[in-house]
Design a protein around this motif. Structure first.
Motif, PDB file in Angstrom:
ATOM      1  N   VAL A   1      -3.680  -2.568 -12.850  1.00 52.90           N
ATOM      2  CA  VAL A   1      -5.448  -2.836 -12.362  1.00 52.90           C
ATOM      3  C   VAL A   1      -5.425  -1.828 -11.283  1.00 52.90           C
ATOM      4  CG1 VAL A   1      -5.257  -5.167 -13.045  1.00 52.90           C
ATOM      5  CG2 VAL A   1      -4.137  -4.404 -10.876  1.00 52.90           C
ATOM      6  N   ASP A   2      -6.992  -1.814 -10.303  1.00 51.26           N
ATOM      7  CA  ASP A   2      -7.463  -1.195  -9.745  1.00 51.26           C
ATOM      8  C   ASP A   2      -6.248  -1.594  -8.227  1.00 51.26           C
ATOM      9  OD1 ASP A   2      -8.518   1.011 -10.466  1.00 51.26           O
ATOM     10  OD2 ASP A   2     -10.417  -0.732 -11.070  1.00 51.26           O
ATOM     11  N   ARG A   3      -6.538  -1.093  -7.709  1.00 49.55           N
ATOM     12  CA  ARG A   3      -5.750  -1.752  -6.125  1.00 49.55           C
ATOM     13  C   ARG A   3      -6.665  -1.832  -5.324  1.00 49.55           C
ATOM     14  NH1 ARG A   3      -1.719   2.626  -2.284  1.00 49.55           N
ATOM     15  NH2 ARG A   3      -3.082   3.113  -2.129  1.00 49.55           N
ATOM     16  N   PRO A   4      -6.722  -2.351  -4.412  1.00 49.13           N
ATOM     17  CA  PRO A   4      -7.504  -2.483  -3.066  1.00 49.13           C
ATOM     18  C   PRO A   4      -7.661  -1.236  -2.460  1.00 49.13           C
ATOM     19  CG  PRO A   4      -6.559  -3.911  -3.027  1.00 49.13           C
ATOM     20  CD  PRO A   4      -5.851  -3.748  -4.674  1.00 49.13           C
TER      21      PRO A   4
ATOM     22  N   PRO B   1     -10.078   4.566  -2.641  1.00 50.04           N
ATOM     23  CA  PRO B   1      -9.989   4.413  -3.916  1.00 50.04           C
ATOM     24  C   PRO B   1      -9.057   5.792  -5.617  1.00 50.04           C
ATOM     25  CG  PRO B   1     -11.670   5.272  -3.751  1.00 50.04           C
ATOM     26  CD  PRO B   1     -11.271   5.993  -2.450  1.00 50.04           C
ATOM     27  N   GLY B   2      -8.477   5.025  -6.443  1.00 50.07           N
ATOM     28  CA  GLY B   2      -8.307   5.882  -7.331  1.00 50.07           C
ATOM     29  C   GLY B   2      -6.397   5.519  -7.163  1.00 50.07           C
ATOM     30  N   ALA B   3      -5.691   4.247  -6.938  1.00 52.88           N
ATOM     31  CA  ALA B   3      -4.518   3.615  -6.985  1.00 52.88           C
ATOM     32  C   ALA B   3      -4.802   2.149  -7.659  1.00 52.88           C
ATOM     33  CB  ALA B   3      -3.905   3.506  -5.493  1.00 52.88           C
TER      34      ALA B   3
ATOM     35  N   GLU C   1      -4.085   6.116 -16.864  1.00 48.87           N
ATOM     36  CA  GLU C   1      -4.261   6.557 -18.077  1.00 48.87           C
ATOM     37  C   GLU C   1      -2.910   6.557 -18.966  1.00 48.87           C
ATOM     38  OE1 GLU C   1      -8.220   9.272 -19.740  1.00 48.87           O
ATOM     39  OE2 GLU C   1      -7.800   8.865 -17.400  1.00 48.87           O
ATOM     40  N   ALA C   2      -2.856   7.577 -18.964  1.00 49.72           N
ATOM     41  CA  ALA C   2      -1.332   8.378 -19.159  1.00 49.72           C
ATOM     42  C   ALA C   2      -0.167   7.517 -19.859  1.00 49.72           C
ATOM     43  CB  ALA C   2      -0.970   9.678 -18.614  1.00 49.72           C
ATOM     44  N   LEU C   3      -0.587   5.937 -19.490  1.00 56.01           N
ATOM     45  CA  LEU C   3       0.768   4.916 -19.260  1.00 56.01           C
ATOM     46  C   LEU C   3       0.008   4.406 -20.244  1.00 56.01           C
ATOM     47  CD1 LEU C   3       2.637   5.004 -16.165  1.00 56.01           C
ATOM     48  CD2 LEU C   3       3.885   5.535 -18.504  1.00 56.01           C
TER      49      LEU C   3
ATOM     50  N   MET D   1       0.994  -1.519   0.175  1.00 56.24           N
ATOM     51  CA  MET D   1       0.346   0.363   0.401  1.00 56.24           C
ATOM     52  C   MET D   1       0.746   1.217   0.157  1.00 56.24           C
ATOM     53  SD  MET D   1      -3.677  -1.686  -0.354  1.00 56.24           S
ATOM     54  CE  MET D   1      -4.123  -0.368  -0.269  1.00 56.24           C
ATOM     55  N   ARG D   2       1.239   1.695  -1.280  1.00 53.16           N
ATOM     56  CA  ARG D   2       2.293   2.678  -1.113  1.00 53.16           C
ATOM     57  C   ARG D   2       1.803   3.697  -1.297  1.00 53.16           C
ATOM     58  NH1 ARG D   2       5.751  -0.913  -4.739  1.00 53.16           N
ATOM     59  NH2 ARG D   2       7.108  -2.360  -3.029  1.00 53.16           N
ATOM     60  N   PRO D   3       2.378   4.932  -0.526  1.00 50.51           N
ATOM     61  CA  PRO D   3       1.596   6.006  -0.433  1.00 50.51           C
ATOM     62  C   PRO D   3       1.710   7.197  -1.409  1.00 50.51           C
ATOM     63  CG  PRO D   3       4.214   6.566   0.667  1.00 50.51           C
ATOM     64  CD  PRO D   3       3.639   5.177   0.225  1.00 50.51           C
ATOM     65  N   ASP D   4       2.789   7.282  -1.977  1.00 49.33           N
ATOM     66  CA  ASP D   4       2.677   8.582  -3.614  1.00 49.33           C
ATOM     67  C   ASP D   4       2.238   7.650  -4.979  1.00 49.33           C
ATOM     68  OD1 ASP D   4       4.917   7.106  -2.816  1.00 49.33           O
ATOM     69  OD2 ASP D   4       6.009   8.937  -3.742  1.00 49.33           O
ATOM     70  N   CYS D   5       2.403   8.080  -5.791  1.00 48.71           N
ATOM     71  CA  CYS D   5       2.222   7.691  -7.442  1.00 48.71           C
ATOM     72  C   CYS D   5       3.698   7.353  -7.259  1.00 48.71           C
ATOM     73  CB  CYS D   5       0.906   8.903  -7.844  1.00 48.71           C
ATOM     74  SG  CYS D   5       1.853   8.255 -10.343  1.00 48.71           S
ATOM     75  N   LYS D   6       4.041   6.769  -8.615  1.00 47.23           N
ATOM     76  CA  LYS D   6       5.349   6.567  -8.649  1.00 47.23           C
ATOM     77  C   LYS D   6       6.322   7.793  -9.673  1.00 47.23           C
ATOM     78  CE  LYS D   6       8.873   3.021 -10.098  1.00 47.23           C
ATOM     79  NZ  LYS D   6       8.858   2.299  -9.279  1.00 47.23           N
ATOM     80  N   ARG D   7       5.376   8.018 -10.645  1.00 50.83           N
ATOM     81  CA  ARG D   7       5.273   8.532 -11.813  1.00 50.83           C
ATOM     82  C   ARG D   7       5.090  10.365 -11.863  1.00 50.83           C
ATOM     83  NH1 ARG D   7       1.642  10.441 -16.855  1.00 50.83           N
ATOM     84  NH2 ARG D   7       2.734  10.944 -18.231  1.00 50.83           N
ATOM     85  N   CYS D   8       4.127  10.970 -10.551  1.00 55.53           N
ATOM     86  CA  CYS D   8       3.729  12.211 -10.384  1.00 55.53           C
ATOM     87  C   CYS D   8       3.966  12.437  -8.718  1.00 55.53           C
ATOM     88  CB  CYS D   8       2.702  12.560 -10.443  1.00 55.53           C
ATOM     89  SG  CYS D   8       1.325  12.515 -10.084  1.00 55.53           S
TER      90      CYS D   8
END
Length: 75
Positions: free
Chosen positions: A52-55, A21-23, A38-40, A5-12
């Motif tokens: 895929v959607d992370r629970p 939700p949303g990861a 989506e960009a990737l 459950m990593r706390p941030d987006c790897k890209r931005c």
């Protein structure tokens, strides 16, 4: 064994709380926000795996199964 459950987006670097939700993740748990996934085109920029959607993880489980605090964005 539970997800990191990593706390941030790897890209931005956007915050991705474990309970929200949303990861999106690949099989290696590289984690992205919805906009970056989506960009990737739902393909991990690190390993080429499917995103895929992370629970979500309910807050009541954070004490016994804490989400990772280690940020992955290298910005």
């Amino acid at each position: 064994m539970s997800l990191a459950m990593r706390p941030d987006c790897k890209r931005c670097g956007a915050d991705l709380p474990a309970e929200a939700p949303g990861a999106f993740i690949c099989s290696f748990e590289c984690t992205y926000c919805a906009a970056c996934a989506e960009a990737l085109d739902d393909v991990c920029m690190t390993c080429g795996g499917e995103l895929v959607d992370r629970p979500t993880r309910a807050r009541k489980f954070h004490a016994d199964h804490p989400p990772s605090a280690k940020r992955q964005f290298q910005g």
